[in-house]
Scaffold this motif. Structure first.
Motif, mmCIF file in Angstrom:
data_model
loop_
_atom_site.group_PDB
_atom_site.id
_atom_site.type_symbol
_atom_site.label_atom_id
_atom_site.label_comp_id
_atom_site.label_asym_id
_atom_site.label_seq_id
_atom_site.Cartn_x
_atom_site.Cartn_y
_atom_site.Cartn_z
ATOM 1 N N GLY A 62 41.520 36.126 33.306
ATOM 2 C CA GLY A 62 40.183 36.283 33.875
ATOM 3 C C GLY A 62 39.500 34.972 34.187
ATOM 4 O O GLY A 62 38.510 34.934 34.928
ATOM 5 N N THR A 104 38.191 37.221 39.378
ATOM 6 C CA THR A 104 39.108 38.364 39.357
ATOM 7 C C THR A 104 38.386 39.689 39.519
ATOM 8 O O THR A 104 39.005 40.691 39.891
ATOM 9 C CB THR A 104 39.908 38.386 38.038
ATOM 10 N N THR A 105 37.083 39.700 39.245
ATOM 11 C CA THR A 105 36.311 40.931 39.421
ATOM 12 C C THR A 105 35.724 41.049 40.821
ATOM 13 O O THR A 105 35.023 42.018 41.122
ATOM 14 C CB THR A 105 35.162 41.003 38.392
ATOM 15 N N ARG A 147 33.595 38.834 42.239
ATOM 16 C CA ARG A 147 32.328 38.133 42.390
ATOM 17 C C ARG A 147 32.548 36.853 43.176
ATOM 18 O O ARG A 147 33.465 36.081 42.878
ATOM 19 C CB ARG A 147 31.730 37.815 41.012
ATOM 20 N N ALA A 173 32.507 35.184 34.139
ATOM 21 C CA ALA A 173 33.932 35.234 33.822
ATOM 22 C C ALA A 173 34.178 34.293 32.642
ATOM 23 O O ALA A 173 33.414 33.352 32.424
ATOM 24 C CB ALA A 173 34.762 34.811 35.029
ATOM 25 N N GLU A 186 45.521 44.159 41.338
ATOM 26 C CA GLU A 186 44.885 44.527 40.082
ATOM 27 C C GLU A 186 45.662 44.045 38.860
ATOM 28 O O GLU A 186 45.125 43.944 37.766
ATOM 29 C CB GLU A 186 44.720 46.047 40.009
#
Length: 331
Positions: A33, A87-88, A90, A116, A142
């Motif tokens: 992450g 990774t999300t 943003r 993160a 993912e």
């Protein structure tokens, strides 16, 4: 050139090469992450635009809770804009805070909240050969762009762009998106930053791709200077402005930097470099060591070269490479 060129040819990592979280004593998902994607844009008149392009993509690693990111410097040198993607998903802007020519490290500061985790830096010693590691680039899907690998060698690496690491890390198998990738050690700490992919022939003559990673152990002694000055606070090494390669016939100049010291002195593509100041140079590593031993940037050196069978002795007034480049902004 970007750190993701090979990803277009092989966009996915085979399942059997992906790390299994059960094989690691640390939280692999949390470590991954901290890896972010970087996209930078460089002005067309930037010194590095000709060789590295004006649009660059790769990865970086969050190393501090305030959004400080460690990457490989060629991704962000002279950048006028940088965008960071976690990774999300943003996305926040960033700016190039520092670039060290000797190690190749670059620092980027996020200008917004990344939300993160940060990855802890590894110890002052580089990991041993055989260490089981994970090389992770910005997530491509993912499951993340992570690859299980090991350190297969620690040895000198000489680059054609007047670059030398006395102890670089070489990992296998190679990651297809190497530029700025995070080399995560067996204790879940950051131990290296991906820089290159290299082709090696094994004993059977088969081609084996390796990644060259810059050890994070080299960052510890210079971090304070990079944060304070944007570079290491010491006299710059002499720079000639040549791009050279080790070939069967010796060290051959592939090209020279426009308006750089070598071009002004009359060196040309195709010249074979024999040595500096009477000291013979048989390979790139020896050439760079000899050059840097002559003093700081600005020192004059006599470059012995051969052109069309004629021996030349050319006086070259070296320079500080940073003076040719757009400097990072300090905030």
């Amino acid at each position: 050139m970007t750190g993701r060129q090979m990803a277009e040819d092989d966009p996915s990592i085979p399942q059997e090469l992906r790390p299994d979280p059960a094989d690691y004593s640390f939280d692999l998902a949390a470590a991954l992450g901290a890896v972010v994607a970087l996209k930078s844009r460089v002005p067309a008149d930037a010194f590095s635009a000709r060789t590295l392009g004006t649009e660059r993509e790769g990865s970086g690693v969050i190393i501090r809770a305030d959004g400080l990111i460690l990457t490989i410097g060629y991704l962000v040198s002279e950048a006028e804009s940088i965008w960071i993607t976690t990774t999300t998903g943003r996305v926040v802007p960033g700016h190039a805070l520092a670039y060290d020519f000797e190690t190749g490290f670059g620092l980027v500061q996020a200008l917004g909240r990344l939300e993160a985790p940060a990855l802890e830096l590894g110890p002052p010693e580089a990991p041993e050969t055989g260490a089981q590691t994970v090389l992770a680039a910005a997530a491509q899907d993912e499951e993340g762009g992570a690859l299980a690998c090991s350190v297969v060698a620690k040895e000198p690496f000489a680059g054609y762009w007047e670059y030398l690491l006395e102890e670089a890390l070489f990992t296998s198998p190679a990651h297809p998106s190497w530029g700025g990738a995070a080399l995560i050690g067996p204790e879940g700490k950051l131990v290296g930053i991906g820089s290159l992919v290299l082709q090696h022939r094994d004993k059977r003559g088969r081609r084996v791709d390796l990644n060259m990673c810059v050890p994070v152990s080299l960052l510890h002694p210079i971090m304070g200077d990079l944060l304070s000055y944007g570079r290491v606070n010491k006299p710059a090494r002499p720079w000639l402005g040549i791009y050279a390669a080790d070939q069967d016939e010796g060290i051959v100049v592939a090209s020279v930097a426009a308006k750089g010291p070598a071009e002004r002195a009359g060196l040309r593509a195709g010249d074979r470099i024999l040595g500096i100041d009477g000291a013979e140079a048989t390979d790139l590593a020896g050439l760079w060591r000899t050059l840097w031993s002559r003093g700081a940037a600005g020192v004059k050196v006599m470059v012995a070269a051969e052109r069309d069978g004629r021996r030349l002795s050319l006086p070259v007034v070296s320079a500080d490479r940073a003076s040719f480049m757009k400097a990072p902004r300090l905030h």
